[in-house]
Design a protein around this motif. Structure first.
Motif, PDB file in Angstrom:
ATOM      1  N   LEU A  41      44.330  42.304  43.254  1.00  0.00           N
ATOM      2  CA  LEU A  41      43.162  42.497  43.068  1.00  0.00           C
ATOM      3  C   LEU A  41      42.483  41.383  41.265  1.00  0.00           C
ATOM      4  CD1 LEU A  41      39.787  42.775  43.080  1.00  0.00           C
ATOM      5  CD2 LEU A  41      40.240  45.182  41.919  1.00  0.00           C
ATOM      6  N   ILE A  53      37.016  41.008  47.835  1.00  0.00           N
ATOM      7  CA  ILE A  53      38.312  40.918  48.594  1.00  0.00           C
ATOM      8  C   ILE A  53      38.471  41.938  49.045  1.00  0.00           C
ATOM      9  CG2 ILE A  53      40.292  41.745  47.477  1.00  0.00           C
ATOM     10  CD1 ILE A  53      39.454  39.907  44.634  1.00  0.00           C
ATOM     11  N   TRP A  56      37.194  41.144  52.861  1.00  0.00           N
ATOM     12  CA  TRP A  56      37.716  39.930  54.023  1.00  0.00           C
ATOM     13  C   TRP A  56      39.394  40.275  54.118  1.00  0.00           C
ATOM     14  CZ3 TRP A  56      36.447  36.220  56.044  1.00  0.00           C
ATOM     15  CH2 TRP A  56      34.915  36.059  55.090  1.00  0.00           C
ATOM     16  N   ARG A  57      39.708  41.998  53.131  1.00  0.00           N
ATOM     17  CA  ARG A  57      41.746  42.644  53.173  1.00  0.00           C
ATOM     18  C   ARG A  57      41.613  42.936  54.242  1.00  0.00           C
ATOM     19  NH1 ARG A  57      43.441  47.411  49.598  1.00  0.00           N
ATOM     20  NH2 ARG A  57      44.128  48.969  51.260  1.00  0.00           N
ATOM     21  N   HIS A  99      38.435  49.211  43.253  1.00  0.00           N
ATOM     22  CA  HIS A  99      38.170  47.582  42.650  1.00  0.00           C
ATOM     23  C   HIS A  99      37.361  47.718  41.673  1.00  0.00           C
ATOM     24  CE1 HIS A  99      39.839  45.908  46.702  1.00  0.00           C
ATOM     25  NE2 HIS A  99      41.058  46.344  45.740  1.00  0.00           N
ATOM     26  N   PRO A 229      43.230  38.039  49.237  1.00  0.00           N
ATOM     27  CA  PRO A 229      42.625  38.727  50.598  1.00  0.00           C
ATOM     28  C   PRO A 229      43.837  38.393  51.683  1.00  0.00           C
ATOM     29  CG  PRO A 229      40.866  37.080  49.872  1.00  0.00           C
ATOM     30  CD  PRO A 229      42.359  37.052  48.792  1.00  0.00           C
ATOM     31  N   THR A 233      46.061  41.953  52.024  1.00  0.00           N
ATOM     32  CA  THR A 233      45.801  42.567  53.866  1.00  0.00           C
ATOM     33  C   THR A 233      47.252  42.338  54.287  1.00  0.00           C
ATOM     34  OG1 THR A 233      44.250  40.986  54.658  1.00  0.00           O
ATOM     35  CG2 THR A 233      45.141  41.060  56.356  1.00  0.00           C
TER      36      THR A 233
END
Length: 313
Positions: A41, A53, A56-57, A99, A229, A233
């Motif tokens: 992050l 972020i 999209w993860r 986050h 990201p 993932t």
């Protein structure tokens, strides 16, 4: 409720005695992988906001997990149950607050506080799932909280902004406890990979409006902004969270909560070198105490409650 087919029988069988270690090992490894989350992050904030972020993860995980479900289950993912939907909602709000907290306080502080929910989830599992932890767990939980406190509070003094970040992380701790409980319930009728697939779908759907509420840009300024990201993932969402969800199926919830506390140790160790956040002697001792708690949590035998729900595959 609708009837289930024999293939989706929610009545689980105990894990083979010779493999009793496998579930806890998966949870422990998954917790360690989650330690990379705050690092990724921080590194990705140059291109995207914290909430973008996270979105999209989750989204990148869906096309990765779908073929894995087809390969492992040889069928389409089973219909999501209410528990997995609630688990996804709880996790998304946990991550949104965490986050946000990571932009206001240190990696070790935010990671410690949010993991209080993991340390305390054993009590909630006792109340709602009738999973009664043995006395060894109480000693392990106490040591875990003591060690995590030393890891957080043993560092430099906090500024006003850091205090705000710590408060956000504390609220997130409540959401992570709910996530663990509902994930355990979801695993009674969903396989680990398909549970992760549906979690990612729910998380992406809930995270999208959060991005706009936070006033962040959905897309990075350049294509390279998708790199962090994507790495999150693979390492955190698919590997880390996937191992935890799968391991929860054969691990007592109270014990799993302690095992996941490997996360702040890993996060603090990496942040030491990546962000010049060195550990003091007190923080290093706290990390050691957490590792002792992780070991101790595996030494006792959890006692079955009235419903006999202790181990679920």
């Amino acid at each position: 409720m609708t009837a289930t087919s024999p293939a989706a029988d929610p009545s689980p069988l105990p894990a083979p005695a010779g493999r009793a270690w496998l579930g806890p090992l998966m949870v422990l490894t998954g917790g360690a992988a989650l330690g990379f989350a705050p690092i990724g992050l921080r590194l990705g904030l140059d291109e995207l906001g914290a909430q973008a972020i996270a979105f999209w993860r989750y989204l990148f995980a869906i096309p990765i997990l779908f073929p894995l479900v087809l390969l492992a289950q040889r069928r389409l993912p089973a219909r999501p149950n209410a528990a997995i939907i609630l688990a996804g909602i709880f996790f998304t709000f946990d991550m949104a607050l965490w986050h946000w907290a990571l932009t206001l306080t240190s990696v070790s502080n935010a990671t410690f506080i949010v993991n209080l929910g993991n340390a305390g989830v054993g009590l909630a599992a006792w109340l709602f799932l009738k999973e009664r932890p043995g006395m060894t767990w109480f000693w392990a939980a106490g040591l875990a909280i003591l060690g995590a406190a030393a890891l957080s509070l043993g560092g430099p003094g906090l500024s006003g902004g850091a205090l705000k970040g710590d408060l956000l992380a504390f609220i997130a701790a409540g959401f992570i406890a709910g996530y663990m409980l509902f994930s355990k319930l979801a695993r009674r009728s969903l396989g680990g990979i398909e549970a992760m697939f549906w979690l990612s779908v729910v998380e992406a759907a809930v995270a999208l409006p959060i991005v706009f509420i936070a006033g962040e840009n959905l897309f990075p300024a350049s294509a390279s902004g998708f790199l962090m990201p994507l790495l999150l993932t693979l390492i955190v969402q698919v590997a880390g969270q996937g191992l935890i969800i799968t391991g929860l199926g054969s691990t007592n919830t109270a014990v799993a909560g302690i095992l996941v506390l490997a996360q702040p140790v890993v996060a603090a160790a990496i942040a030491w070198h990546a962000f010049a956040e060195p550990l003091t002697a007190i923080q290093a001792a706290g990390a050691g105490v957490i590792l002792i708690a992780v070991w101790l949590s595996q030494q006792g035998k959890p006692r079955p409650g009235r419903s006999g729900l202790v181990t679920v595959t």
